[in-house]
Design a protein around this motif. Structure first.
Motif, short mmCIF file in Angstrom:
data_model
loop_
_atom_site.label_atom_id
_atom_site.label_comp_id
_atom_site.label_asym_id
_atom_site.label_seq_id
_atom_site.Cartn_x
_atom_site.Cartn_y
_atom_site.Cartn_z
N SER A 196 0.83 -1.20 0.00
CA SER A 196 0.00 0.00 0.00
C SER A 196 0.86 1.25 0.00
O SER A 196 2.05 1.20 0.29
N GLY A 197 0.21 2.34 -0.31
CA GLY A 197 0.88 3.63 -0.21
C GLY A 197 1.31 3.91 1.21
O GLY A 197 2.33 4.56 1.44
N LYS A 206 1.22 7.07 -5.68
CA LYS A 206 0.39 6.30 -6.62
C LYS A 206 -0.88 5.79 -5.95
O LYS A 206 -1.83 5.42 -6.63
N ASP A 207 -0.87 5.73 -4.64
CA ASP A 207 -2.05 5.32 -3.87
C ASP A 207 -2.82 6.59 -3.53
O ASP A 207 -2.33 7.46 -2.81
N GLN A 208 -4.02 6.69 -4.04
CA GLN A 208 -4.82 7.90 -3.87
C GLN A 208 -4.97 8.30 -2.40
O GLN A 208 -4.99 9.49 -2.08
N ARG A 209 -5.01 7.32 -1.50
CA ARG A 209 -5.18 7.63 -0.08
C ARG A 209 -3.94 8.30 0.51
O ARG A 209 -4.02 8.94 1.55
#
Length: 186
Positions: free
Chosen positions: A118-119, A148-151
């Motif tokens: 995950s980010g 790259k992880d929107q969160r």
């Protein structure tokens, strides 16, 4: 979310599967004592669910500044499910707060290589590399992966902007600011 999860349990959904979700909902609401009061002694049959629950308990203890109890709970969570990225990252954060940067980095690496990279894992790794090791270029690479992880996009981009401003590289900071604007223009 917490109300809906409670209703699901009332309607007969598997409490073992719901308990970790309920504990997470309580954490999100800042109800750390309630997590401990409601779930500290609960034993679930599934090692994966028990690992999630023990991680929630570890986070609750950590938020209440009970670091020894937090570490004991997260140690148990990692033993129950060594692939639980939330447990790995929680333990890495606890170790990082104790200046055990190498151990924390090893766990963050394990989370990055796991089932669900995950980010959040890349963000933590970036922070450990930057603040714990002073490895700016490696931290930049991790923050870019985190973005790259929107969160994690906002936090990662802000970290990159801060790094580039501190390094007197306004052109790179402007690129990251433009990427940030694009992300939030949607």
């Amino acid at each position: 979310a917490q109300v809906e999860l409670n209703k699901a349990v009332e309607l007969g959904f598997d409490e073992a599967r719901m308990a970790p979700k309920l504990a997470r909902a309580l954490l999100a609401a800042g109800k750390f004592k309630e997590v401990l009061q409601g779930y500290e002694g609960v034993l679930l049959k599934s090692p994966e669910h028990q690992s999630e629950l023990r991680t929630a308990i570890a986070v609750a203890h950590a938020r209440l500044n009970q670091s020894d109890q937090a570490m004991a709970a997260v140690d148990e969570a990692v033993k129950l499910d060594p692939r639980n990225s939330w447990a790995l990252l929680t333990k890495a954060r606890l170790l990082g707060s104790q200046a055990k940067v190498d151990e924390a980095l090893a766990l963050a690496d394990q989370a990055v290589r796991g089932n669900d990279p995950s980010g959040d894992a890349h963000m933590l790794k970036g922070m450990l590399l930057l603040y714990g090791k002073g490895k700016v270029d490696e931290a930049v690479a991790e923050y870019r992966l985190a973005a790259k992880d929107q969160r994690q996009d906002l936090g990662a981009r802000l970290a990159l902007i801060q790094i580039f401003v501190a390094r007197n590289n306004p052109a790179a900071a402007k690129v990251e600011l433009a990427e940030l604007k694009k992300s939030f223009a949607k």
